[in-house]
Design a protein around this motif. Structure first.
Motif, PDB file in Angstrom:
ATOM      1  N   ARG A 142       4.082  -6.629   7.408  1.00 14.77           N
ATOM      2  CA  ARG A 142       3.894  -7.123   5.981  1.00 14.77           C
ATOM      3  C   ARG A 142       2.483  -7.377   5.519  1.00 14.77           C
ATOM      4  O   ARG A 142       2.158  -8.372   4.786  1.00 14.77           O
ATOM      5  CB  ARG A 142       4.749  -8.398   6.010  1.00 14.77           C
ATOM      6  CG  ARG A 142       6.294  -8.118   6.055  1.00 14.77           C
ATOM      7  CD  ARG A 142       7.203  -9.404   5.814  1.00 14.77           C
ATOM      8  NE  ARG A 142       6.643 -10.412   6.707  1.00 14.77           N
ATOM      9  CZ  ARG A 142       7.036 -10.439   7.916  1.00 14.77           C
ATOM     10  NH1 ARG A 142       8.337  -9.490   8.552  1.00 14.77           N
ATOM     11  NH2 ARG A 142       6.907 -11.644   8.769  1.00 14.77           N
ATOM     12  N   VAL A 143       1.621  -6.423   5.894  1.00 16.42           N
ATOM     13  CA  VAL A 143       0.174  -6.715   5.519  1.00 16.42           C
ATOM     14  C   VAL A 143       0.195  -6.135   3.963  1.00 16.42           C
ATOM     15  O   VAL A 143       1.019  -5.276   3.724  1.00 16.42           O
ATOM     16  CB  VAL A 143      -0.848  -5.824   6.047  1.00 16.42           C
ATOM     17  CG1 VAL A 143      -1.031  -6.640   7.732  1.00 16.42           C
ATOM     18  CG2 VAL A 143      -0.436  -4.537   6.337  1.00 16.42           C
ATOM     19  N   ARG A 144      -0.671  -6.529   3.284  1.00 21.88           N
ATOM     20  CA  ARG A 144      -0.735  -6.020   1.736  1.00 21.88           C
ATOM     21  C   ARG A 144      -2.282  -5.743   1.119  1.00 21.88           C
ATOM     22  O   ARG A 144      -3.000  -6.478   1.701  1.00 21.88           O
ATOM     23  CB  ARG A 144       0.231  -6.940   0.817  1.00 21.88           C
ATOM     24  CG  ARG A 144      -0.737  -8.483   0.764  1.00 21.88           C
ATOM     25  CD  ARG A 144       0.285  -9.380   0.132  1.00 21.88           C
ATOM     26  NE  ARG A 144      -0.302 -10.723  -0.005  1.00 21.88           N
ATOM     27  CZ  ARG A 144      -0.299 -11.684   0.971  1.00 21.88           C
ATOM     28  NH1 ARG A 144       0.108 -11.326   2.543  1.00 21.88           N
ATOM     29  NH2 ARG A 144      -1.118 -12.706   1.018  1.00 21.88           N
ATOM     30  N   GLY A 145      -2.289  -5.168   0.483  1.00 17.95           N
ATOM     31  CA  GLY A 145      -3.469  -4.922  -0.212  1.00 17.95           C
ATOM     32  C   GLY A 145      -3.747  -3.904  -1.014  1.00 17.95           C
ATOM     33  O   GLY A 145      -3.101  -2.808  -0.875  1.00 17.95           O
ATOM     34  N   VAL A 146      -4.862  -3.711  -1.818  1.00 21.17           N
ATOM     35  CA  VAL A 146      -5.368  -2.710  -2.843  1.00 21.17           C
ATOM     36  C   VAL A 146      -6.729  -2.367  -2.264  1.00 21.17           C
ATOM     37  O   VAL A 146      -7.496  -3.118  -2.224  1.00 21.17           O
ATOM     38  CB  VAL A 146      -5.200  -3.028  -4.261  1.00 21.17           C
ATOM     39  CG1 VAL A 146      -5.853  -1.869  -5.194  1.00 21.17           C
ATOM     40  CG2 VAL A 146      -3.614  -3.308  -4.460  1.00 21.17           C
ATOM     41  N   GLY A 147      -6.907  -1.048  -2.280  1.00 23.59           N
ATOM     42  CA  GLY A 147      -8.350  -0.523  -2.099  1.00 23.59           C
ATOM     43  C   GLY A 147      -8.746  -0.979  -0.465  1.00 23.59           C
ATOM     44  O   GLY A 147     -10.058  -0.672  -0.359  1.00 23.59           O
ATOM     45  N   THR A 148      -7.932  -0.881   0.366  1.00 22.13           N
ATOM     46  CA  THR A 148      -8.328  -1.187   1.920  1.00 22.13           C
ATOM     47  C   THR A 148      -9.118  -0.015   2.259  1.00 22.13           C
ATOM     48  O   THR A 148      -8.615   1.080   2.109  1.00 22.13           O
ATOM     49  CB  THR A 148      -7.238  -1.571   2.428  1.00 22.13           C
ATOM     50  OG1 THR A 148      -6.572  -2.671   2.243  1.00 22.13           O
ATOM     51  CG2 THR A 148      -7.794  -1.745   4.120  1.00 22.13           C
ATOM     52  N   ARG A 208       2.681  -3.146   2.150  1.00 23.12           N
ATOM     53  CA  ARG A 208       2.834  -2.952   0.931  1.00 23.12           C
ATOM     54  C   ARG A 208       1.302  -2.659   0.233  1.00 23.12           C
ATOM     55  O   ARG A 208       0.473  -3.688   0.118  1.00 23.12           O
ATOM     56  CB  ARG A 208       3.334  -4.100   0.006  1.00 23.12           C
ATOM     57  CG  ARG A 208       4.853  -4.224   0.343  1.00 23.12           C
ATOM     58  CD  ARG A 208       5.460  -3.105  -0.165  1.00 23.12           C
ATOM     59  NE  ARG A 208       5.579  -2.783  -1.648  1.00 23.12           N
ATOM     60  CZ  ARG A 208       6.272  -3.244  -2.585  1.00 23.12           C
ATOM     61  NH1 ARG A 208       7.386  -4.095  -2.130  1.00 23.12           N
ATOM     62  NH2 ARG A 208       6.056  -2.797  -3.760  1.00 23.12           N
ATOM     63  N   LEU A 209       0.665  -1.591   0.479  1.00 21.50           N
ATOM     64  CA  LEU A 209      -0.505  -0.934   0.197  1.00 21.50           C
ATOM     65  C   LEU A 209      -0.682  -0.232  -1.085  1.00 21.50           C
ATOM     66  O   LEU A 209       0.420   0.682  -1.271  1.00 21.50           O
ATOM     67  CB  LEU A 209      -1.343  -0.503   1.499  1.00 21.50           C
ATOM     68  CG  LEU A 209      -1.033  -1.263   2.753  1.00 21.50           C
ATOM     69  CD1 LEU A 209      -1.523  -0.185   4.087  1.00 21.50           C
ATOM     70  CD2 LEU A 209      -2.037  -2.428   2.584  1.00 21.50           C
ATOM     71  N   LYS A 219       5.965   0.117   1.414  1.00 23.30           N
ATOM     72  CA  LYS A 219       5.655   1.372   0.236  1.00 23.30           C
ATOM     73  C   LYS A 219       4.108   1.539   0.044  1.00 23.30           C
ATOM     74  O   LYS A 219       3.441   0.391   0.082  1.00 23.30           O
ATOM     75  CB  LYS A 219       6.369   0.736  -1.225  1.00 23.30           C
ATOM     76  CG  LYS A 219       5.894   1.652  -2.330  1.00 23.30           C
ATOM     77  CD  LYS A 219       6.180   1.188  -3.459  1.00 23.30           C
ATOM     78  CE  LYS A 219       6.117   2.136  -4.626  1.00 23.30           C
ATOM     79  NZ  LYS A 219       6.221   1.738  -5.950  1.00 23.30           N
ATOM     80  N   ILE A 220       3.584   2.566   0.318  1.00 23.74           N
ATOM     81  CA  ILE A 220       2.174   2.936   0.175  1.00 23.74           C
ATOM     82  C   ILE A 220       1.866   3.747  -1.001  1.00 23.74           C
ATOM     83  O   ILE A 220       2.471   4.851  -0.877  1.00 23.74           O
ATOM     84  CB  ILE A 220       1.602   3.453   1.577  1.00 23.74           C
ATOM     85  CG1 ILE A 220       2.051   2.212   2.633  1.00 23.74           C
ATOM     86  CG2 ILE A 220      -0.029   3.703   1.668  1.00 23.74           C
ATOM     87  CD1 ILE A 220       1.432   2.962   4.178  1.00 23.74           C
ATOM     88  N   ASP A 221       1.122   3.375  -2.111  1.00 23.21           N
ATOM     89  CA  ASP A 221       0.706   4.022  -2.955  1.00 23.21           C
ATOM     90  C   ASP A 221      -0.429   4.771  -2.822  1.00 23.21           C
ATOM     91  O   ASP A 221      -1.516   4.205  -2.385  1.00 23.21           O
ATOM     92  CB  ASP A 221       0.643   3.381  -4.439  1.00 23.21           C
ATOM     93  CG  ASP A 221       2.222   2.871  -4.635  1.00 23.21           C
ATOM     94  OD1 ASP A 221       3.074   3.804  -4.390  1.00 23.21           O
ATOM     95  OD2 ASP A 221       2.223   1.631  -4.908  1.00 23.21           O
ATOM     96  N   ASP A 254       9.022   6.140   8.908  1.00 27.31           N
ATOM     97  CA  ASP A 254      10.292   5.828   8.994  1.00 27.31           C
ATOM     98  C   ASP A 254      10.933   4.829   8.008  1.00 27.31           C
ATOM     99  O   ASP A 254      10.640   3.509   7.999  1.00 27.31           O
ATOM    100  CB  ASP A 254      10.655   5.117  10.443  1.00 27.31           C
ATOM    101  CG  ASP A 254      11.985   4.750  10.660  1.00 27.31           C
ATOM    102  OD1 ASP A 254      12.981   4.884  10.050  1.00 27.31           O
ATOM    103  OD2 ASP A 254      12.492   4.132  11.820  1.00 27.31           O
ATOM    104  N   GLY A 255      11.473   5.499   7.037  1.00 28.27           N
ATOM    105  CA  GLY A 255      12.143   4.438   6.098  1.00 28.27           C
ATOM    106  C   GLY A 255      11.172   3.965   5.196  1.00 28.27           C
ATOM    107  O   GLY A 255      11.530   3.000   4.394  1.00 28.27           O
ATOM    108  N   CYS A 256       9.951   4.665   4.907  1.00 32.15           N
ATOM    109  CA  CYS A 256       8.923   4.099   4.046  1.00 32.15           C
ATOM    110  C   CYS A 256       8.796   4.845   2.702  1.00 32.15           C
ATOM    111  O   CYS A 256       9.237   6.127   2.726  1.00 32.15           O
ATOM    112  CB  CYS A 256       7.496   4.044   4.509  1.00 32.15           C
ATOM    113  SG  CYS A 256       7.073   5.621   5.424  1.00 32.15           S
ATOM    114  N   VAL A 257       8.283   4.363   1.845  1.00 33.73           N
ATOM    115  CA  VAL A 257       8.051   5.058   0.408  1.00 33.73           C
ATOM    116  C   VAL A 257       6.588   5.527   0.260  1.00 33.73           C
ATOM    117  O   VAL A 257       5.709   4.678   0.496  1.00 33.73           O
ATOM    118  CB  VAL A 257       8.228   4.239  -0.581  1.00 33.73           C
ATOM    119  CG1 VAL A 257       8.214   5.011  -1.959  1.00 33.73           C
ATOM    120  CG2 VAL A 257      10.037   3.832  -0.612  1.00 33.73           C
ATOM    121  N   LEU A 258       6.196   6.855   0.471  1.00 34.43           N
ATOM    122  CA  LEU A 258       4.894   7.171  -0.034  1.00 34.43           C
ATOM    123  C   LEU A 258       4.557   7.793  -1.178  1.00 34.43           C
ATOM    124  O   LEU A 258       5.514   8.821  -1.677  1.00 34.43           O
ATOM    125  CB  LEU A 258       4.402   8.156   1.056  1.00 34.43           C
ATOM    126  CG  LEU A 258       4.691   7.698   2.492  1.00 34.43           C
ATOM    127  CD1 LEU A 258       4.193   8.840   3.574  1.00 34.43           C
ATOM    128  CD2 LEU A 258       3.500   6.705   2.852  1.00 34.43           C
TER     129      LEU A 258
END
Length: 239
Positions: free
Chosen positions: A99-105, A121-122, A141-143, A158-162
């Motif tokens: 459950r790490v999260r972040g934008v622009g890592t 959630r990245l 989910k990773i955008d 596995d079960g993720c959204v790209l």
């Protein structure tokens, strides 16, 4: 044109000359076996080339932290904020990120080996030139994931959204996508070997259809991609 036709056929059959796909047509990815030891809680920040061994980062705010070249071994990062964290050329070994999260890592040139990433959630994560081996990315989910020129070996999504993941020029070996949603994926110039897309829930390839050689897709997916393959060949389809 001949190459595009051959690639379309190989994608559907797993590259077997007899046209039969089947379970034996693609080698399965080797999954990591992460067994964390008792961990020591860690409440500090990151340092360039830092050495973090057997630590638990729980709810840590690592926004903007500079950990370029750092090494994380037998670590757990849980519910951490990674916005614009600088982790280029960092190494993650035998570790779990939950459950790490972040934008622009920034993980450009990083190395991940025997790692589990769960419910991340990245957005806009920079992994170009990175090396991933025996990694499971489960849920989340990773955008706009940038994996250009990266090397992926024994990877399971596995079960993720790209969304708009960029695999341009990347090398993928024994990579499985299970129950994933792939939207506007870029495979331009990618090199695929034993890549299994048959269990993808939604497959939308924006660019790089001619790089699908070395992948296995289902018959239903081939039919869904038929208009894109026709466009690739310059074929007009009319009633």
């Amino acid at each position: 044109m001949a190459r595009a036709t051959r690639n379309a056929r190989n994608a559907a059959t797993g590259g077997r000359p007899d046209g039969r796909g089947g379970e034996a047509a693609v080698a399965a990815a080797r999954r990591p076996e992460v067994r964390l030891p008792p961990l020591t809680p860690y409440g500090g920040g990151l340092e360039p080339d830092g050495d973090y061994d057997g630590l638990e980062f729980l709810g840590a705010d690592l926004t903007g932290q500079r950990g370029r070249g750092a090494r994380f071994m037998d670590c757990a990062l849980t519910e951490c904020a990674l916005d614009e964290a600088e982790l280029g050329h960092a190494r993650f070994i035998d570790s779990v990120l939950t459950r790490v999260r972040g934008v622009g890592t920034d993980l450009a040139g990083a190395a991940l080996r025997d790692v589990e990433v769960v419910d991340a959630r990245l957005g806009g994560t920079q992994c170009h030139g990175a090396s991933l081996e025996r990694v499971v990315i489960k849920g989340g989910k990773i955008d706009y994931l940038n994996l250009r020129q990266a090397r992926l070996k024994d990877i399971v999504f596995d079960g993720c959204v790209l969304v708009e993941a960029d695999f341009g020029g990347a090398e993928l070996t024994r990579v499985e996508f299970r129950g994933c949603t792939l939207r506007r994926v870029d495979l331009s110039g990618a090199r695929l070997k034993d890549v299994d897309l048959r269990a993808v829930a939604e497959l939308d390839i924006a660019r790089g259809l001619d790089s699908l050689s070395g992948a296995v897709i289902s018959t239903a997916q081939l039919l869904d991609l038929a208009p894109a393959f026709a466009a690739q060949l310059g074929v007009r389809v009319a009633d």
